[in-house]
Each structure stands twice: as C-alpha cells, then as structure tokens.
Design a protein around this motif. Structure first.
Motif, short mmCIF file in Angstrom:
data_model
loop_
_atom_site.label_atom_id
_atom_site.label_comp_id
_atom_site.label_asym_id
_atom_site.label_seq_id
_atom_site.Cartn_x
_atom_site.Cartn_y
_atom_site.Cartn_z
N LEU A 197 0.85 -1.19 0.00
CA LEU A 197 0.00 0.00 0.00
C LEU A 197 0.89 1.24 0.00
N THR A 198 0.87 1.98 -1.09
CA THR A 198 1.79 3.11 -1.25
C THR A 198 1.15 4.45 -0.93
N VAL A 199 -0.08 4.44 -0.45
CA VAL A 199 -0.78 5.69 -0.11
C VAL A 199 -0.10 6.36 1.08
N ASN A 200 0.12 7.66 0.99
CA ASN A 200 0.68 8.41 2.11
C ASN A 200 -0.29 8.33 3.29
N THR A 201 0.23 7.96 4.47
CA THR A 201 -0.63 7.64 5.61
C THR A 201 -0.15 8.30 6.89
N LEU A 202 -1.10 8.89 7.62
CA LEU A 202 -0.86 9.34 8.98
C LEU A 202 -1.58 8.38 9.91
N VAL A 203 -0.85 7.83 10.87
CA VAL A 203 -1.42 6.92 11.86
C VAL A 203 -1.46 7.65 13.20
N ILE A 204 -2.64 7.75 13.79
CA ILE A 204 -2.82 8.41 15.08
C ILE A 204 -3.26 7.37 16.11
N ALA A 205 -2.60 7.37 17.26
CA ALA A 205 -2.95 6.40 18.31
C ALA A 205 -2.84 7.05 19.68
N ASN A 206 -3.48 6.42 20.64
CA ASN A 206 -3.47 6.90 22.02
C ASN A 206 -3.01 5.80 22.96
N LYS A 207 -2.05 6.11 23.80
CA LYS A 207 -1.54 5.12 24.74
C LYS A 207 -2.59 4.66 25.74
N ASP A 208 -3.60 5.52 26.00
CA ASP A 208 -4.63 5.15 26.98
C ASP A 208 -5.90 4.60 26.32
N ASP A 209 -5.81 4.20 25.05
CA ASP A 209 -6.93 3.55 24.39
C ASP A 209 -7.10 2.15 24.98
N ILE A 210 -8.25 1.88 25.61
CA ILE A 210 -8.43 0.57 26.24
C ILE A 210 -9.09 -0.44 25.31
N LEU A 211 -9.46 -0.03 24.10
CA LEU A 211 -10.03 -0.98 23.15
C LEU A 211 -8.98 -1.53 22.20
N VAL A 212 -8.15 -0.65 21.66
CA VAL A 212 -7.14 -1.05 20.67
C VAL A 212 -5.75 -0.72 21.20
N PRO A 213 -4.92 -1.71 21.50
CA PRO A 213 -3.56 -1.42 21.96
C PRO A 213 -2.82 -0.53 20.96
N TRP A 214 -2.12 0.49 21.46
CA TRP A 214 -1.46 1.42 20.55
C TRP A 214 -0.40 0.74 19.70
#
Length: 258
Positions: A197-214
């Motif tokens: 996948l060559t699309v330019n991508t920004l990934v945003i995550a939160n360390k305190d997300d309790i549903l999806v581990p960062w």
C-alpha cells in the motif's frame, strides 16, 4: 446513504471523507468541522445500516462491503479522489480502499485502527456482544462510553454524555445490523497487503486507548511504506472527541503537506 457536505465546494478544494467507527454516525465528527471546513470540502456520512441510512445488511457483510458503499457514494457525488480519515472501523474501510482502489485516495489517516485481529480487542468485543444479548440498551451504551473515553473526561462531561446517550438510546441500531458490523470488523485482516500500500498515511494512536492497543498502530506505521505515527499519551479511543484541538492540529499539519 445519508451524507452531508460541509465547507468549500469539491470543485474548489480537496475533499476530506470522514468515516466513523462502529456506531457509523456522521455526528461523530462535529468537533472537526469548524477546523476543517475553512480550507476543505468535508464529506461525512452515516454508514449503511446505521443512523439515517436504513438498510438490512447481508449475512456475509464485510469491510469490503463498506468500502464498496463508500466508493459508490463518491461516484454518485462525482468525487474522483479524496483524503480518507477513518476512526477505528472507519480506518479499516480506508485501508481496504487503499488496497482495492488506490487511485481514489490522496492520503489516509488511521485513528486508533488496526490491520488484523488481536486477542485484547477481540475480548472487548466479546464482552460487548454479551452485554448486547443480556442487558438493556442503556447498559450497553454506558459500557460503550467506558471504552471510548478516559475516566476523567467522563466525569467532566457527564451531562453532555448522558444527553448524547439518551439520543442514542432513542435511535438504537438494529441488533442484526450491529452484529453484522461487529462480525465484519472482527474478521478483517489485511496484514499481507500492507507492504504494497503506497498511499501516504498518517497513523494516530493513544496510549490510553483501552479498546485497541497502541502497538497495533505502531505495527501499521512500521508496515506501511509511507506512514508516520503520531502517538498521544491521553485521549482514549475517541480522541477526536476528547482532545479535539490536538487532534485537529495534527490532522491539519498532515493535510497541509499536499
């Protein structure tokens, strides 16, 4: 599908498509509209089978189905290319479109999303399914809030949250559709395609997300050829709601590079 277009006309400005998570509601992005509509054409929509987009979802409903629905909406609106900003499940839709129709995507922003199942998130959804089967809709919505927001944000915004929950209770989604959407996101796995996948991508995550581990976002950023990770300490799963200023500034900084 129900949709709204805000800001500048598509003929005059880049188009941003904001795709929500499991709830599927266009209203999820209200905190972003003032910041984004000054320079962009912003498309928000209720996913099929949710909110103001009534439908009976097929038994084999999938993320691919959701991606096809969005592509059909873009075709209807004569939008050839766009930036796709996806929260959680909405991020999975963005990933599928980047894999199947990369020519339609200028860039994508993946917010607390994932590329394949993991044991922790699977357990969280198993608990939500059990609550859906055995408890009232009100209890389900209260559990949902615990997953979306940090504890102190809930305390500080309890009146607003309770008002929103009353609205959601009055418009609670069809159970069959909700189960189909949870099944679709639970089966999604695109790990074997990430490197292509060559699309330019920004990934945003939160360390305190309790549903999806960062770390799932770290995996995305490491596996996608042109990806950047922004990791916040605070904000929970729905950081676009809880910390909108930081989120919006990060998003605008990304968009200004195009």
């Amino acid at each position: 599908m129900y949709y709204e277009i805000h800001g500048l006309a598509a003929a005059d400005a880049p188009v941003l498509v904001l795709s929500s998570g499991l709830g599927g509601s266009a209203n999820f992005w209200q905190s972003q509209l003032p910041a984004l509509t000054k320079k962009y054409c912003v498309l928000i929509y209720d996913h099929l089978g949710t909110g103001r987009s009534p439908a009976e979802l097929a038994h084999d409903y999938s993320i691919a189905s959701m991606a096809s629905e969005l592509i059909a909406l873009l075709d209807e609106l004569h939008i050839a290319k766009c930036h796709i900003i996806g929260h959680a499940l909405g991020g999975l839709v963005a990933l599928h479109i980047a894999a199947s129709s990369p020519e339609r995507v200028i860039s994508m922003v993946l917010v607390n999303a994932w590329s394949s199942p993991n044991p922790h998130t699977t357990r969280c959804f198993n608990i939500r399914l059990a609550i859906l089967d055995n408890c009232s809709h009100s209890v389900y919505l209260q559990t949902q809030a615990l997953i979306l927001y940090p504890p102190d944000w809930i305390v500080g915004n309890i009146q607003t949250l309770e008002k929103e929950e009353q609205h959601l209770l009055a418009n609670f989604p069809d159970k069959t559709n909700l189960l189909a959407r949870i099944n679709a996101l639970s089966q999604f796995n695109i790990d074997d395609k990430l490197a292509s996948l060559t699309v330019n991508t920004l990934v945003i995550a939160n360390k305190d997300d309790i549903l999806v581990p960062w770390q799932r976002s770290q995996w995305l950023a490491d596996s996608l050829p042109h990806a950047t990770l922004v990791l916040f300490d605070y904000g929970g799963h729905a950081c676009s709601v809880t910390t909108p200023t930081d989120f919006n500034n990060t998003l605008l900084k990304h968009l200004e590079t195009f």
